[in-house]
Design a protein around this motif. Structure first.
Motif, PDB file in Angstrom:
ATOM      1  N   GLY A 136       0.829  -1.205   0.000  1.00 54.44           N
ATOM      2  CA  GLY A 136       0.000   0.000   0.000  1.00 54.44           C
ATOM      3  C   GLY A 136       0.861   1.251   0.000  1.00 54.44           C
ATOM      4  N   LYS A 137       0.205   2.399  -0.164  1.00 53.11           N
ATOM      5  CA  LYS A 137       0.940   3.662  -0.231  1.00 53.11           C
ATOM      6  C   LYS A 137       0.180   4.762   0.481  1.00 53.11           C
ATOM      7  CE  LYS A 137       1.343   6.254  -4.030  1.00 53.11           C
ATOM      8  NZ  LYS A 137       1.814   6.742  -5.345  1.00 53.11           N
ATOM      9  N   LEU A 138       0.928   5.635   1.166  1.00 50.11           N
ATOM     10  CA  LEU A 138       0.402   6.842   1.796  1.00 50.11           C
ATOM     11  C   LEU A 138       1.014   8.060   1.104  1.00 50.11           C
ATOM     12  CD1 LEU A 138       0.825   5.714   5.502  1.00 50.11           C
ATOM     13  CD2 LEU A 138      -1.385   6.338   4.472  1.00 50.11           C
ATOM     14  N   VAL A 139       0.164   8.963   0.631  1.00 53.27           N
ATOM     15  CA  VAL A 139       0.618  10.243   0.094  1.00 53.27           C
ATOM     16  C   VAL A 139       0.336  11.297   1.160  1.00 53.27           C
ATOM     17  CG1 VAL A 139       0.382  11.958  -1.740  1.00 53.27           C
ATOM     18  CG2 VAL A 139       0.140   9.523  -2.265  1.00 53.27           C
ATOM     19  N   LEU A 140       1.378  11.769   1.839  1.00 50.12           N
ATOM     20  CA  LEU A 140       1.217  12.700   2.946  1.00 50.12           C
ATOM     21  C   LEU A 140       0.905  14.096   2.413  1.00 50.12           C
ATOM     22  CD1 LEU A 140       4.256  11.646   5.174  1.00 50.12           C
ATOM     23  CD2 LEU A 140       2.008  10.546   4.922  1.00 50.12           C
ATOM     24  N   LEU A 141      -0.068  14.756   3.036  1.00 45.44           N
ATOM     25  CA  LEU A 141      -0.518  16.084   2.604  1.00 45.44           C
ATOM     26  C   LEU A 141      -0.322  17.074   3.736  1.00 45.44           C
ATOM     27  CD1 LEU A 141      -3.686  14.638   0.941  1.00 45.44           C
ATOM     28  CD2 LEU A 141      -1.752  15.622  -0.292  1.00 45.44           C
ATOM     29  N   PRO A 142       0.202  18.271   3.437  1.00 45.68           N
ATOM     30  CA  PRO A 142       0.635  19.169   4.507  1.00 45.68           C
ATOM     31  C   PRO A 142      -0.458  20.016   5.137  1.00 45.68           C
ATOM     32  CG  PRO A 142       1.164  20.116   2.378  1.00 45.68           C
ATOM     33  CD  PRO A 142       0.585  18.762   2.100  1.00 45.68           C
ATOM     34  N   SER A 143      -1.638  20.139   4.483  1.00 44.94           N
ATOM     35  CA  SER A 143      -2.622  21.115   4.957  1.00 44.94           C
ATOM     36  C   SER A 143      -4.036  20.655   4.647  1.00 44.94           C
ATOM     37  CB  SER A 143      -2.375  22.462   4.269  1.00 44.94           C
ATOM     38  OG  SER A 143      -2.613  22.338   2.865  1.00 44.94           O
ATOM     39  N   ALA A 144      -4.992  21.372   5.254  1.00 45.21           N
ATOM     40  CA  ALA A 144      -6.403  21.096   4.974  1.00 45.21           C
ATOM     41  C   ALA A 144      -6.726  21.347   3.508  1.00 45.21           C
ATOM     42  CB  ALA A 144      -7.288  21.959   5.873  1.00 45.21           C
ATOM     43  N   ALA A 145      -6.118  22.388   2.936  1.00 41.66           N
ATOM     44  CA  ALA A 145      -6.342  22.670   1.515  1.00 41.66           C
ATOM     45  C   ALA A 145      -5.836  21.519   0.658  1.00 41.66           C
ATOM     46  CB  ALA A 145      -5.644  23.973   1.126  1.00 41.66           C
ATOM     47  N   GLY A 146      -4.709  20.952   1.039  1.00 41.64           N
ATOM     48  CA  GLY A 146      -4.182  19.805   0.320  1.00 41.64           C
ATOM     49  C   GLY A 146      -5.100  18.597   0.411  1.00 41.64           C
ATOM     50  N   LEU A 147      -5.706  18.406   1.578  1.00 41.37           N
ATOM     51  CA  LEU A 147      -6.660  17.313   1.746  1.00 41.37           C
ATOM     52  C   LEU A 147      -7.889  17.512   0.865  1.00 41.37           C
ATOM     53  CD1 LEU A 147      -6.525  16.836   5.626  1.00 41.37           C
ATOM     54  CD2 LEU A 147      -5.591  15.299   3.895  1.00 41.37           C
ATOM     55  N   ASP A 148      -8.373  18.753   0.790  1.00 40.42           N
ATOM     56  CA  ASP A 148      -9.542  19.039  -0.051  1.00 40.42           C
ATOM     57  C   ASP A 148      -9.235  18.755  -1.523  1.00 40.42           C
ATOM     58  OD1 ASP A 148     -10.975  19.814   2.173  1.00 40.42           O
ATOM     59  OD2 ASP A 148     -10.622  21.965   1.872  1.00 40.42           O
ATOM     60  N   ALA A 149      -8.064  19.181  -1.981  1.00 38.46           N
ATOM     61  CA  ALA A 149      -7.685  18.939  -3.374  1.00 38.46           C
ATOM     62  C   ALA A 149      -7.531  17.447  -3.639  1.00 38.46           C
ATOM     63  CB  ALA A 149      -6.392  19.680  -3.700  1.00 38.46           C
ATOM     64  N   ALA A 150      -6.966  16.733  -2.679  1.00 37.13           N
ATOM     65  CA  ALA A 150      -6.796  15.293  -2.840  1.00 37.13           C
ATOM     66  C   ALA A 150      -8.137  14.578  -2.873  1.00 37.13           C
ATOM     67  CB  ALA A 150      -5.932  14.739  -1.703  1.00 37.13           C
ATOM     68  N   GLN A 151      -9.090  15.040  -2.049  1.00 38.81           N
ATOM     69  CA  GLN A 151     -10.417  14.420  -2.060  1.00 38.81           C
ATOM     70  C   GLN A 151     -11.088  14.601  -3.416  1.00 38.81           C
ATOM     71  OE1 GLN A 151     -12.032  12.563   0.644  1.00 38.81           O
ATOM     72  NE2 GLN A 151     -12.964  11.974  -1.297  1.00 38.81           N
ATOM     73  N   ALA A 152     -10.898  15.786  -4.017  1.00 39.04           N
ATOM     74  CA  ALA A 152     -11.460  16.020  -5.348  1.00 39.04           C
ATOM     75  C   ALA A 152     -10.846  15.067  -6.365  1.00 39.04           C
ATOM     76  CB  ALA A 152     -11.230  17.477  -5.759  1.00 39.04           C
ATOM     77  N   GLN A 153      -9.531  14.829  -6.252  1.00 43.35           N
ATOM     78  CA  GLN A 153      -8.868  13.905  -7.174  1.00 43.35           C
ATOM     79  C   GLN A 153      -9.343  12.470  -6.937  1.00 43.35           C
ATOM     80  OE1 GLN A 153      -6.968  14.783  -9.626  1.00 43.35           O
ATOM     81  NE2 GLN A 153      -6.105  12.833 -10.321  1.00 43.35           N
ATOM     82  N   ILE A 154      -9.510  12.080  -5.676  1.00 43.43           N
ATOM     83  CA  ILE A 154     -10.026  10.743  -5.362  1.00 43.43           C
ATOM     84  C   ILE A 154     -11.426  10.563  -5.935  1.00 43.43           C
ATOM     85  CG2 ILE A 154     -10.840   9.282  -3.462  1.00 43.43           C
ATOM     86  CD1 ILE A 154      -8.526  10.403  -1.783  1.00 43.43           C
ATOM     87  N   ASP A 155     -12.281  11.580  -5.765  1.00 46.06           N
ATOM     88  CA  ASP A 155     -13.651  11.501  -6.277  1.00 46.06           C
ATOM     89  C   ASP A 155     -13.656  11.364  -7.796  1.00 46.06           C
ATOM     90  OD1 ASP A 155     -14.531  11.759  -3.678  1.00 46.06           O
ATOM     91  OD2 ASP A 155     -15.009  13.901  -3.847  1.00 46.06           O
ATOM     92  N   LEU A 156     -12.790  12.135  -8.457  1.00 53.18           N
ATOM     93  CA  LEU A 156     -12.699  12.050  -9.919  1.00 53.18           C
ATOM     94  C   LEU A 156     -12.284  10.649 -10.340  1.00 53.18           C
ATOM     95  CD1 LEU A 156     -12.484  13.197 -12.816  1.00 53.18           C
ATOM     96  CD2 LEU A 156     -10.150  13.929 -12.249  1.00 53.18           C
ATOM     97  N   GLN A 157     -11.248  10.113  -9.705  1.00 54.44           N
ATOM     98  CA  GLN A 157     -10.768   8.794 -10.085  1.00 54.44           C
ATOM     99  C   GLN A 157     -11.784   7.707  -9.764  1.00 54.44           C
ATOM    100  OE1 GLN A 157      -6.001   9.815  -9.636  1.00 54.44           O
ATOM    101  NE2 GLN A 157      -6.818   7.997  -8.651  1.00 54.44           N
ATOM    102  N   ALA A 158     -12.578   7.895  -8.703  1.00 52.85           N
ATOM    103  CA  ALA A 158     -13.633   6.926  -8.383  1.00 52.85           C
ATOM    104  C   ALA A 158     -14.703   6.925  -9.473  1.00 52.85           C
ATOM    105  CB  ALA A 158     -14.244   7.245  -7.022  1.00 52.85           C
TER     106      ALA A 158
END
Length: 405
Positions: A136-158
Motif C-alpha cells: 500500500g501507499k500513503l501520500v502525505l498532505l501538509p494542509s487542509a487545503a491539500g486534503l480538499d484537493a486530494a479528495q477532489a482527485q479521489i472523487d474524480l478517479q472513483a
C-alpha cells in the motif's frame, strides 16, 4: 517481423519483452554496458497504479512562486540557450488546466490498469526475484487545503472506475505505518491506497534482459546509435560504430535522448528531461524504524519505498539540461528528508547516490506509436516522466496493438 528497440531501460525492455511474446524477432540496443542504466535503475521504486494525478495540474499555479524561489525547493529551473526547453515549459504551463488534467487522469488510469495487468503477467511468467511486494501507499498532505484537493482527485478517479483509495487522518496514517509516528504533527492527513506496490526496477530490467536473451533476442550493449538512415520514407538502418543495424521496424525508447535522433529527421517530440535523484539505504539492521508502506511526502516531493532490506528515497525535479552530475547537496537534501520523516532510521554511511533524467511530456502523458509526419516504420515509446516504471507494460501493450493493426 524483426523489430529493433533502441533503449534498454524499463520502457524499452518491457516493449521488447511484449513484442517477443507476440512472436517477433527482437534486437535491443543501448549505449550503456548493462540494462537499466539510464532513468530506470535508481528510480523511486513505487508502482503507482491508482493515484495518477498528472504532472500538469492547475494546482501548480499556486505552488509555483514558492517552488521557484525557495532556497530548499525540490524544483530547480535553469534557463538554457535551448528553444526546446522554452517550448516545453510554455506547453507545460498551458496544460495546467482543470479540463486537461481531468482528461489526462482518465487516460492515465486506463493505461495504468493495463500496465498492472502486463506487469503481473510478467511476474507469473518469469517469477523473478525483484523485491516485489504490495504494502500500500500513503501520500502525505501538509494542509487542509491539500486534503480538499486530494479528495477532489479521489472523487474524480472513483467516477472513472479507479482502484479504491481514501483520505486518512495523520493518526490513522501512523496506525497504518508506525514508522511515521515522530512525523505525525508535520502533516494533516494522507491519501491511502491499499493496493499499491513497489519493486526494484533495476532487478526487473535485469530479469527482462535475461529472459529476452534466453528466448532468442539479441541485446547489444556499449552501442550508441549515431543516426537513423532513411530511404523511401522508411528507416533502413540505425547506424552505430558496429555498422548499420537493420530491421523491419524501429522503436525509440531512449528517454530524453530520443530528441537527438528525431531532430535530423525534422521531428520534435515534446520530451524534456526532468532530472531527479535517489539514495538507497541498507535497513536490514533496523527493520521497524524504516517504513514498510510506501510513502510520498507531497510537500517535499520525496518518495520512500521499501525494496527488500533496503529503503529507496527519491525525489526532486530539475529542468537544467542533460547533465547527470550528482551535487552532494542534493543527496544531502534526501538524507535530511529521511532523517526528518523517519528520525529513527539511520542515514549515515553509504547511501548509493544516483541521478536520472526522467523523460517527460508537458501533459505527463507518454508518447507511444508512429510519429506524425515521420517514417512509417518508426515508433516512439517515451515521455513517461516519473511514471516510467508504472506505465512501461501499458505502453508496451499499446505498441503491440498498434503493430498488429
Amino acid at each position: 517481423m524483426h523489430i529493433c528497440v533502441l533503449g534498454a531501460g524499463i520502457t524499452g525492455l518491457a516493449a521488447a519483452y511484449s513484442l517477443q511474446l507476440e512472436g517477433h524477432q527482437v534486437t535491443v540496443v543501448d549505449q550503456a554496458a548493462a540494462p537499466g542504466q539510464g532513468a530506470s535503475g535508481g528510480n523511486g521504486a513505487q508502482l503507482s497504479y491508482a493515484y495518477v494525478q498528472p504532472l500538469a495540474d492547475p494546482a501548480i499555479w499556486g505552488q509555483l512562486p514558492k517552488l521557484l524561489l525557495a532556497a530548499d525547493s525540490p524544483l530547480q529551473f535553469l534557463l538554457q540557450a535551448d528553444p526546446h526547453q522554452w517550448r516545453w515549459g510554455l506547453q507545460f504551463l498551458a496544460a495546467c488546466r482543470r479540463s486537461r488534467s481531468e482528461h489526462s487522469t482518465a487516460w492515465l488510469l486506463g493505461l495504468a490498469a493495463r500496465s498492472r495487468q502486463g506487469f503481473e503477467q510478467m511476474l507469473a511468467d518469469l517469477r523473478p526475484d525483484v523485491d516485489h511486494h504490495s504494502p500500500g501507499k500513503l501520500v502525505l498532505l501538509p494542509s487542509a487545503a491539500g486534503l480538499d484537493a486530494a479528495q477532489a482527485q479521489i472523487d474524480l478517479q472513483a467516477r472513472l472506475g479507479g482502484p479504491a483509495q481514501r483520505l486518512v487522518s495523520a493518526a490513522e496514517s501512523v496506525a497504518i505505518e508506525p514508522a511515521l509516528a515522530a512525523y505525525q504533527q508535520q502533516f494533516a492527513g494522507a491519501v491511502y491506497t491499499p493496493s499499491e506496490s513497489a519493486a526494484d526496477c533495476l532487478k526487473v530490467c535485469q530479469a527482462l534482459a535475461r529472459a529476452l536473451t534466453q528466448r532468442g533476442a539479441t541485446l547489444l550493449y556499449n552501442t550508441p546509435i549515431e543516426r537513423l538512415v532513411l530511404s523511401g520514407g522508411q528507416v533502413q538502418a540505425a547506424h552505430s560504430a558496429r555498422g548499420p543495424l537493420r530491421a523491419d521496424h524501429f522503436v525509440l525508447a531512449l528517454g530524453s535522448d530520443t530528441l537527438r535522433l528525431c531532430q535530423p529527421l525534422g521531428l520534435r517530440p515534446p520530451v524534456y528531461p526532468l532530472k531527479g535523484y535517489s539514495l538507497t539505504l541498507d535497513v536490514s539492521a533496523q527493520p521497524t524504524q524504516a517504513p514498510q508502506v510506501s510513502v510520498t511526502d507531497s510537500a517535499r516531493k520525496v518518495v520512500f519505498a521499501r525494496i527488500g532490506q533496503r529503503l529507496r528515497v527519491a525525489g526532486m525535479v530539475e529542468l537544467t539540461g542533460y547533465g547527470r552530475a550528482i551535487p552532494p547537496s542534493r543527496i544531502e537534501t534526501l538524507r535530511r528528508a529521511t532523517a526528518e520523516v523517519f528520525p529513527a532510521c539511520r542515514t549515515e554511511g553509504e547511501v548509493q547516490p544516483w541521478s536520472g533524467l526522467r523523460p517527460a511530456t508537458p501533459s505527463g502523458l507518454p508518447i507511444t506509436g508512429r510519429v506524425r509526419g515521420g517514417p512509417g516504420n518508426l515508433w516512439l515509446n517515451t515521455g513517461h516522466g516519473a511514471l516510467g516504471f508504472t506505465l512501461a507494460f501499458g505502453t508496451a501493450a499499446a505498441l503491440v496493438s498498434d503493430l498488429r493493426a
